[in-house]
Design an enzyme around this catalytic site. Structure first.
Site, short mmCIF file in Angstrom:
data_model
loop_
_atom_site.label_atom_id
_atom_site.label_comp_id
_atom_site.label_asym_id
_atom_site.label_seq_id
_atom_site.Cartn_x
_atom_site.Cartn_y
_atom_site.Cartn_z
N ASN A 95 0.84 -1.21 0.00
CA ASN A 95 0.00 0.00 0.00
C ASN A 95 0.87 1.26 0.00
O ASN A 95 0.93 2.02 0.95
CB ASN A 95 -0.98 0.01 1.16
CG ASN A 95 -0.34 -0.22 2.52
OD1 ASN A 95 0.71 -0.84 2.62
ND2 ASN A 95 -0.97 0.28 3.56
N ASP A 306 3.98 -5.10 12.15
CA ASP A 306 3.18 -4.09 11.45
C ASP A 306 3.87 -2.73 11.57
O ASP A 306 3.23 -1.70 11.82
CB ASP A 306 1.75 -4.02 11.99
CG ASP A 306 0.80 -3.25 11.07
OD1 ASP A 306 1.21 -2.94 9.93
OD2 ASP A 306 -0.33 -2.96 11.49
N HIS A 310 5.34 7.06 10.53
CA HIS A 310 4.70 8.21 9.90
C HIS A 310 5.54 9.45 10.17
O HIS A 310 6.33 9.50 11.12
CB HIS A 310 3.29 8.42 10.46
CG HIS A 310 2.33 7.34 10.10
ND1 HIS A 310 1.76 7.24 8.85
CD2 HIS A 310 1.83 6.31 10.83
CE1 HIS A 310 0.95 6.19 8.82
NE2 HIS A 310 0.98 5.61 10.01
N GLY A 325 -0.79 3.52 13.31
CA GLY A 325 0.49 2.81 13.21
C GLY A 325 1.64 3.51 13.88
O GLY A 325 1.62 4.73 14.07
#
Length: 430
Positions: A95, A306, A310, A325
């Protein structure tokens, strides 16, 4: 000829059912011998006494943001974060911008990883074009280009028909589809687990039944197609039971869990700190107990991070508007050892299995073992090292972690990739 001798460590190799004090001899990038009192002329010797020697850790669920979002992370910074955390192999989700949905991108990213990464990076391709859930991506071409699995992670595929077509298509290739399991019609703009805590905080919740429904549907579709379904970052106790029942019926169903879903609950959510905003959200204490039980009985096959860094300006926002996240590669092992192993909840051997042999077995990787002739990817762990998480010392570009400031016990102190030391005592040396 390069030779490395790891002396006197406790070697835990779940693939070989080995758990004993011995030595590991590495020559020219492969495991040459594992045994007691090994010697080798001109070898670089590392004293592993009092430490754990394992196959290199594997993480099959990371977000390294290439291509298109390199300000958040790239293969260089992400791979260094992985090495710092003891990982020798990771897989990246598709993604990105653009989405990894064709063979050319898979090929270019594999080449990019070879050029800049200090660990092995495997590429996961998208299931549908642009991850829009309407038309299948170039699945066969991406398999030929080296994609190890397929996922529309970050998106729930709403069309059962499209997903069933993808399962049917991939059966001959023997590749798994990694499904993000939350029915979007139920979660909408929820920012945390729906329940007492969300009501007290006044934050719109994401009901856990959204995950349960999605898992039930996707497992049944895989069962119908005879395909391999892999449930991403499972967090619901009911979903774990659904996978357990599917395995008992002979369905090719596997799943993964994150350290935060094994150790944290929605009571940890602080609206002033968006680091705890994850997707799926932190659940209840009962669900955490179910995650641990699923790990112990083998329902859950592996532990993943995971890893989702950011940019600061994205996470430094009101909780409901911040993206989900946080970076997990550099804290995962310490959190697991501290909260699960040292507390006696989960045996060390089980944690190591779920971070090495488990993912290698499920995704058929040439990794996850210290058997003779295997690639010399090795992690050395000091289980008793006490350290404090400091996001300002991370190799990843992400700086938001719910574990920042926590004192942990246990850390990777040596990472070996293809026989070469890439991390020693927390410092990347390549």
């Amino acid at each position: 000829m390069s030779t490395l001798l790891l002396k006197g460590g406790r070697v835990i190799d779940p693939a070989a059912q080995r758990n004993e004090i011995c030595d590991v001899l590495i020559e020219d990038g492969v495991i040459c011998q594992v045994g007691k009192d090994l010697r080798a002329d001109d070898a670089e010797v590392y004293d592993a006494s009092g430490k754990i020697v394992t196959p290199g850790l594997i993480d099959m669920h990371t977000h390294f943001r290439e291509p298109g979002q390199e300000a958040k992370e790239d293969f260089a910074s992400g791979s260094r974060a992985g090495a710092a955390g003891g990982y020798t192999t990771v897989a990246t989700m598709p993604n990105t911008r653009p989405v990894v949905d064709d063979a050319a991108l898979v090929t270019s990213l594999r080449k990019r990883a070879e050029d800049v990464a200090v660990i092995h990076i495997r590429i996961i391709g998208a299931v549908t074009k642009n991850q829009e859930g309407r038309e299948l991506a170039e699945l066969g071409d991406m398999v030929e280009a080296g994609a190890v699995a397929f996922s529309d992670d970050g998106h729930y595929d709403p069309s059962a028909k499209v997903l069933l077509s993808a399962y049917d298509y991939l059966v001959p290739f023997d590749k798994a589809i990694i499904n993000h399991e939350e029915d979007t019609s139920l979660v909408e703009d929820g920012a945390m687990n729906e329940g007492h805590r969300s009501a007290m905080l006044g934050i719109k919740g994401r009901p856990i039944v959204a995950e349960d429904i999605a898992v039930a549907r996707d497992v049944m579709l895989a069962e119908y197609a005879g395909a391999h379904v892999h449930v991403a970052h499972i967090s619901s106790g009911r979903a774990v039971q659904l996978v357990r029942e599917a395995k008992a019926r002979g369905v090719r169903a596997t799943t993964e869990v994150t350290p935060h879903h094994l150790t944290m609950t929605d009571e940890c959510v602080d609206p002033r700190d968006s680091a705890t905003k994850v997707n799926p959200p932190l659940r209840t204490a009962k669900d955490v107990e179910a995650m641990v039980e699923g790990l112990l009985d083998g329902t859950i096959d592996m532990i993943v991070t995971d890893h989702s860094p950011h940019a600061p300006e994205e996470k430094d926002r009101e909780y409901i508007y911040a993206p989900s996240g946080f970076p997990g590669l550099e804290t995962a092992l310490g959190v697991l050892l501290t909260d699960l192993v040292h507390t006696g909840k989960v045996p060390l051997e089980k944690v190591i299995e779920c971070m090495t042999y488990g993912p290698a077995r499920v995704f058929k990787l040439h990794a996850g073992t210290l058997g003779e002739g295997a690639p010399a990817d090795v992690t050395v762990i000091d289980p008793n090292m006490e350290w404090t998480v400091d996001v300002n010392k991370f190799y990843t570009r992400g700086r938001h972690s719910p574990f920042n400031g926590r004192k942990l016990k246990g850390k990777a102190v040596l990472t070996v990739v293809d026989g070469k030391i890439v991390m020693k005592d927390g410092v990347i040396i390549v």
